[in-house]
Design a protein around this motif. Structure first.
Motif, mmCIF file in Angstrom:
data_model
loop_
_atom_site.group_PDB
_atom_site.id
_atom_site.type_symbol
_atom_site.label_atom_id
_atom_site.label_comp_id
_atom_site.label_asym_id
_atom_site.label_seq_id
_atom_site.Cartn_x
_atom_site.Cartn_y
_atom_site.Cartn_z
ATOM 1 N N ARG A 216 9.742 6.027 1.225
ATOM 2 C CA ARG A 216 11.102 6.490 -0.105
ATOM 3 C C ARG A 216 10.630 5.457 -1.110
ATOM 4 O O ARG A 216 10.706 6.059 -2.020
ATOM 5 N N ALA A 217 10.635 4.567 -0.567
ATOM 6 C CA ALA A 217 11.087 4.053 -2.276
ATOM 7 C C ALA A 217 9.548 3.185 -2.687
ATOM 8 O O ALA A 217 9.205 2.556 -3.787
ATOM 9 N N HIS A 218 8.855 3.841 -1.660
ATOM 10 C CA HIS A 218 7.122 3.757 -2.402
ATOM 11 C C HIS A 218 6.612 4.879 -2.120
ATOM 12 O O HIS A 218 5.220 4.789 -1.657
ATOM 13 N N PRO A 219 6.809 5.567 -3.567
ATOM 14 C CA PRO A 219 6.171 6.992 -3.177
ATOM 15 C C PRO A 219 4.227 6.595 -3.507
ATOM 16 O O PRO A 219 4.265 5.995 -4.062
ATOM 17 N N GLN A 220 3.653 7.529 -2.896
ATOM 18 C CA GLN A 220 2.564 7.170 -3.347
ATOM 19 C C GLN A 220 2.152 8.015 -4.648
ATOM 20 O O GLN A 220 0.802 7.325 -5.509
ATOM 21 N N ASP A 221 2.747 8.770 -5.055
ATOM 22 C CA ASP A 221 2.226 9.705 -5.916
ATOM 23 C C ASP A 221 3.168 9.800 -7.703
ATOM 24 O O ASP A 221 2.403 10.300 -8.325
ATOM 25 N N VAL A 222 3.674 9.482 -7.706
ATOM 26 C CA VAL A 222 4.711 9.008 -8.811
ATOM 27 C C VAL A 222 5.194 7.290 -8.820
ATOM 28 O O VAL A 222 4.875 6.290 -8.002
ATOM 29 N N PRO A 223 4.669 7.463 -10.964
ATOM 30 C CA PRO A 223 5.465 6.045 -10.479
ATOM 31 C C PRO A 223 6.757 5.157 -10.363
ATOM 32 O O PRO A 223 7.687 5.842 -9.941
ATOM 33 N N HIS A 224 7.166 3.919 -9.908
ATOM 34 C CA HIS A 224 8.323 3.813 -9.463
ATOM 35 C C HIS A 224 8.320 2.589 -9.739
ATOM 36 O O HIS A 224 7.959 1.324 -10.435
ATOM 37 N N ALA A 225 9.588 1.571 -9.709
ATOM 38 C CA ALA A 225 10.277 0.141 -10.220
ATOM 39 C C ALA A 225 9.080 -0.808 -9.912
ATOM 40 O O ALA A 225 8.595 -1.570 -10.513
ATOM 41 N N CYS A 226 8.419 -1.122 -8.503
ATOM 42 C CA CYS A 226 6.751 -2.096 -8.460
ATOM 43 C C CYS A 226 5.835 -1.889 -10.051
ATOM 44 O O CYS A 226 5.360 -2.617 -10.250
ATOM 45 N N THR A 227 5.636 -1.138 -10.364
ATOM 46 C CA THR A 227 4.842 -0.280 -11.410
ATOM 47 C C THR A 227 5.091 -0.158 -12.880
ATOM 48 O O THR A 227 4.817 -0.764 -13.555
ATOM 49 N N GLU A 228 6.229 0.274 -12.972
ATOM 50 C CA GLU A 228 6.959 0.265 -14.073
ATOM 51 C C GLU A 228 7.628 -0.864 -14.502
ATOM 52 O O GLU A 228 7.649 -1.137 -15.608
ATOM 53 N N GLU A 229 8.789 -1.609 -13.606
ATOM 54 C CA GLU A 229 9.473 -2.581 -14.348
ATOM 55 C C GLU A 229 8.742 -3.551 -14.112
ATOM 56 O O GLU A 229 9.549 -5.059 -14.787
ATOM 57 N N LEU A 230 8.415 -4.246 -13.321
ATOM 58 C CA LEU A 230 7.116 -5.007 -12.827
ATOM 59 C C LEU A 230 5.835 -4.452 -13.440
ATOM 60 O O LEU A 230 5.551 -6.357 -13.104
ATOM 61 N N GLY A 231 5.873 -4.213 -13.874
ATOM 62 C CA GLY A 231 4.533 -3.969 -14.684
ATOM 63 C C GLY A 231 3.399 -4.765 -14.231
ATOM 64 O O GLY A 231 1.695 -4.818 -14.629
ATOM 65 N N LEU A 232 2.963 -3.938 -12.252
ATOM 66 C CA LEU A 232 1.793 -4.352 -11.979
ATOM 67 C C LEU A 232 0.781 -3.606 -11.825
ATOM 68 O O LEU A 232 1.129 -1.802 -12.096
ATOM 69 N N ARG A 233 -0.617 -3.726 -11.973
ATOM 70 C CA ARG A 233 -1.161 -2.783 -11.674
ATOM 71 C C ARG A 233 -0.881 -1.102 -10.572
ATOM 72 O O ARG A 233 -1.467 -0.181 -10.627
ATOM 73 N N ARG A 234 -1.230 -1.771 -9.760
ATOM 74 C CA ARG A 234 -0.069 -0.825 -8.380
ATOM 75 C C ARG A 234 0.383 -1.769 -7.599
ATOM 76 O O ARG A 234 0.640 -2.497 -7.567
ATOM 77 N N CYS A 235 1.253 -0.652 -6.688
ATOM 78 C CA CYS A 235 2.374 -0.950 -5.825
ATOM 79 C C CYS A 235 1.490 -1.814 -4.938
ATOM 80 O O CYS A 235 1.034 -0.961 -4.263
ATOM 81 N N LEU A 236 1.680 -2.763 -4.315
ATOM 82 C CA LEU A 236 1.561 -3.944 -3.516
ATOM 83 C C LEU A 236 1.601 -3.949 -2.066
ATOM 84 O O LEU A 236 0.884 -3.553 -0.878
ATOM 85 N N MET A 237 2.360 -2.142 -1.711
ATOM 86 C CA MET A 237 2.866 -1.797 -0.732
ATOM 87 C C MET A 237 1.568 -0.443 -0.706
ATOM 88 O O MET A 237 1.702 -0.207 0.919
ATOM 89 N N ARG A 238 1.839 0.286 -1.385
ATOM 90 C CA ARG A 238 0.296 1.821 -1.049
ATOM 91 C C ARG A 238 -0.496 1.711 -0.141
ATOM 92 O O ARG A 238 -0.262 2.513 0.872
ATOM 93 N N PRO A 239 -1.006 0.268 0.246
ATOM 94 C CA PRO A 239 -2.324 0.486 0.423
ATOM 95 C C PRO A 239 -1.580 0.476 2.589
ATOM 96 O O PRO A 239 -2.699 0.808 2.973
ATOM 97 N N PHE A 240 -1.183 -0.211 2.525
ATOM 98 C CA PHE A 240 -0.136 -0.016 4.113
ATOM 99 C C PHE A 240 0.193 1.342 4.593
ATOM 100 O O PHE A 240 1.416 1.471 5.511
ATOM 101 N N LEU A 241 1.005 2.180 3.187
ATOM 102 C CA LEU A 241 1.867 3.486 3.764
ATOM 103 C C LEU A 241 1.330 4.437 3.693
ATOM 104 O O LEU A 241 2.098 5.640 3.929
ATOM 105 N N ARG A 242 -0.406 5.087 3.128
ATOM 106 C CA ARG A 242 -1.184 5.967 3.365
ATOM 107 C C ARG A 242 -1.258 6.124 4.811
ATOM 108 O O ARG A 242 -1.710 5.972 5.384
ATOM 109 N N GLN A 243 -0.983 8.256 4.849
ATOM 110 C CA GLN A 243 -0.481 8.877 6.442
ATOM 111 C C GLN A 243 -1.794 9.253 6.263
ATOM 112 O O GLN A 243 -2.735 9.943 5.455
#
Length: 243
Positions: A216-243
């Protein structure tokens, strides 16, 4: 093949057999004349090992384990690594002006915690990098590289991989570095080189409700804090959360 009598730098003479072009043999003779004989080199090495072992005992350092030959060599490697670590104490504040604690003490403690002579031999030349790998979370925290983990709005189990630059050894052209992997729960993989696979196993091993909270904190299909506020290219958690 030609036979030569060489007077080594230590004054001892040796009879040697050399093959190859004349220029190559001349070069080999010059190198031999500028260095000590094998027996003197071994004697100096043994004396150095014994002196370092005695200094380690006097300092109260942990006793090393391994074969007698391994431990003798490791004593000298350990003494040199600790000396380099202490010498690097002034470098860290220059490289990381915002550091919270000088990591030299953390690195030295991690070095001294390695009691296997084989570890010292396997990591020779890269002992500081090896120690930083062992204590990656503590070093990254001291350098102020883990502010991301303090962001409560990012949800539980935040995995970050800060890059820790290391003091450059003499005559080394590149700046050595360690990529750390640290989770907000305190987990860190060892060895760090398997961080990707270990991170996946760590996340997948969470309880179902914890894993759902992370998703819930790291959605796969919408921008969130990791990418928007911290300026990261991608969420670092996404590779570990794919279902």
């Amino acid at each position: 093949m030609a036979k030569y009598t060489v007077t080594r730098a230590c004054g001892h003479q040796e009879r040697v057999d050399l093959i190859g072009p004349h220029r190559k043999r001349e070069y080999a003779l010059e190198q031999m004349e500028g260095s000590d004989c094998y027996a003197c080199v071994e004697e100096k090495r043994q004396k150095e090992n014994e002196e370092n072992a005695a200094a380690a005992r006097a300092a109260g350092w942990p006793t090393l384990t391994g074969s007698e030959r391994q431990m003798a060599w490791a004593e000298t490697l350990r003494a040199a690594a600790v000396a380099k670590t202490r010498d690097s104490a002034a470098w860290w504040p220059e490289k990381y002006p915002e550091l919270e604690e000088n990591p030299a003490g953390i690195i030295e403690a991690a070095l001294l915690a390695q009691t296997s002579a084989a570890w010292w031999i396997d990591n020779r030349g890269g002992e500081i990098a090896g120690a930083v790998t062992v204590a990656a979370a503590d070093v990254a925290r001291a350098l102020g590289l883990l502010q991301l983990l303090q962001r409560e709005d990012l949800g539980p189990h935040i995995l970050v991989r800060p890059t820790i630059n290391l003091p450059r050894p003499d005559a080394y052209p590149l700046t050595p570095m360690v990529r750390a992997a640290v989770c907000s729960c305190g987990w860190q993989p060892y060895p760090q080189k398997n961080a990707a696979l270990a991170g996946r196993d760590h996340i997948e091993g969470l309880a179902a409700e914890e894993l759902e909270a992370v998703r819930r904190a790291h959605p796969q299909d919408v921008p969130h804090a990791c990418t928007e506020e911290l300026g990261l290219r991608r969420c670092l958690m996404r590779p570990f959360l794919r279902q």
